[in-house]
Design an enzyme around this catalytic site. Structure first.
Site, PDB file in Angstrom:
ATOM      1  N   LYS A  55       0.833  -1.213   0.000  1.00 34.45           N
ATOM      2  CA  LYS A  55       0.000   0.000   0.000  1.00 34.45           C
ATOM      3  C   LYS A  55       0.860   1.252   0.000  1.00 34.45           C
ATOM      4  CE  LYS A  55      -2.229  -0.965   3.811  1.00 34.45           C
ATOM      5  NZ  LYS A  55      -1.661  -2.289   4.116  1.00 34.45           N
ATOM      6  N   ARG A  86      -9.439   1.407   9.094  1.00 29.96           N
ATOM      7  CA  ARG A  86      -9.228  -0.021   9.324  1.00 29.96           C
ATOM      8  C   ARG A  86     -10.475  -0.702   9.868  1.00 29.96           C
ATOM      9  NH1 ARG A  86      -4.654  -0.063  13.614  1.00 29.96           N
ATOM     10  NH2 ARG A  86      -6.662   0.295  14.599  1.00 29.96           N
ATOM     11  N   ARG A 121      11.559  -7.661   4.262  1.00 35.81           N
ATOM     12  CA  ARG A 121      11.692  -6.202   4.411  1.00 35.81           C
ATOM     13  C   ARG A 121      12.907  -5.823   5.251  1.00 35.81           C
ATOM     14  NH1 ARG A 121       5.534  -4.127   5.581  1.00 35.81           N
ATOM     15  NH2 ARG A 121       5.797  -5.400   7.446  1.00 35.81           N
ATOM     16  N   ARG A 124      12.577  -4.889  10.929  1.00 34.81           N
ATOM     17  CA  ARG A 124      11.595  -4.401  11.893  1.00 34.81           C
ATOM     18  C   ARG A 124      11.322  -5.477  12.933  1.00 34.81           C
ATOM     19  NH1 ARG A 124       6.623  -2.027   8.458  1.00 34.81           N
ATOM     20  NH2 ARG A 124       5.564  -3.114  10.160  1.00 34.81           N
ATOM     21  N   ARG A 183      -0.767 -10.740  12.186  1.00 41.07           N
ATOM     22  CA  ARG A 183      -1.291  -9.506  11.603  1.00 41.07           C
ATOM     23  C   ARG A 183      -2.269  -9.798  10.471  1.00 41.07           C
ATOM     24  NH1 ARG A 183       4.115  -7.140  11.583  1.00 41.07           N
ATOM     25  NH2 ARG A 183       4.116  -7.302   9.328  1.00 41.07           N
TER      26      ARG A 183
END
Length: 281
Positions: free
Chosen positions: A61, A138, A172, A216, A227
């Site tokens: 996104k 959300r 990532r 992260r 998640r």
């Protein structure tokens, strides 16, 4: 925008939680019928859009919203970035947010609305008009708040298979010095049930960033899957909310940025706009 900020503030203290699907082709026609800045006589920054980007964690996104933000000349507001900025600060919310994020849980409506209202207030003071929201709304309640104070033009729902999403999230990396995002995952997933194969090349960092890459804290397989589970359980009703209004564009990403970006621009009727900007650069 000021009305939105006031309503966010009044709603952030409330704990109450208050389907027509567009195919890619149909949504493309809907987009083309609206006055988005693709006219040869209109510069991108002369008009504004009010778009929302939806999709599972790790779908991209932020990447696509950021690119469209630059193309259209409107701010890209990512609630994930707002949360991470707050985590880096010594503000009163930083410790509470750290516990929530590290457990893979969703940040509460109250906290998100607080952070977003501050961002909108700051943007209004700078004269910003329009926006591309990434990570908000959300929940259906958040979507209802938006509907009460502003007219969302289009909701783009980016989609990828779960196993691709997990690989992307685990790949990532962030440069601890420059803060740029990269992805070291090399993805090649065979299609199932008639779906096409999905291949994504890694987004490798330059040599000066290689030794400074960090992962992260919440990008572990267990937390990523948690998640995704939370998203499907609690956030997908937002898709139904916008689907019922005929504003939802569902876009299956065909691959990485080189494959997906031109197709997304084509669906949004913005491919000519990019060509003109590239020629003028």
């Amino acid at each position: 925008m000021a009305a939105m900020i006031r309503l966010f503030r009044s709603s952030s203290s409330s704990s109450s939680l208050i389907s027509r699907s567009l195919s890619t082709a149909a949504a493309s026609e809907t987009v083309k019928s609206r006055s988005y800045p693709h006219s040869t006589s209109v510069e991108p920054k002369a008009k504004s859009v009010q778009w929302v980007f939806l999709g599972c964690p790790g779908v991209g996104k932020g990447t696509y919203a950021s690119r469209l933000s630059t193309l259209l000349g409107v701010p890209h507001i990512a609630t994930g970035d707002l949360v991470r900025d707050e985590l880096k600060s010594s503000g009163p919310l930083s410790k509470q947010l750290a516990e929530i994020v590290n457990q893979g849980k969703l940040v509460s409506d109250e906290i998100i609305l607080n952070l977003l209202s501050k961002r909108l207030e700051s943007g209004e003071a700078k004269g910003e008009a329009g926006f591309i929201l990434d990570g908000f709304p959300r929940t259906v309640r958040q979507a209802e708040i938006l509907t009460e104070v502003t007219d969302i033009d289009l909701v783009v729902n980016l989609k990828l298979p779960e196993r691709v999403l997990v690989e992307k999230c685990l790949g990532r990396r962030i440069c601890s010095e420059c803060g740029k995002n990269f992805n070291v995952a090399s993805i090649d997933v065979a299609g199932e049930n008639g779906a096409p194969r999905i291949s994504m090349a890694p987004l490798n960092p330059p040599s000066q960033c290689i030794s400074k890459l960090i992962t992260r804290a919440d990008d572990t397989e267990a937390i990523v899957k948690e998640r995704l589970s939370i998203y499907w359980d609690k956030s997908q009703p937002v898709e139904d909310f916008y689907r019922s209004q005929g504003k939802l564009l569902e876009f299956d990403l065909p691959g990485g940025i080189p494959e997906s970006w031109p197709k997304l621009l084509e669906v949004l009727n913005l491919d000519e706009q990019e060509h003109k900007l590239s020629a003028a650069a």
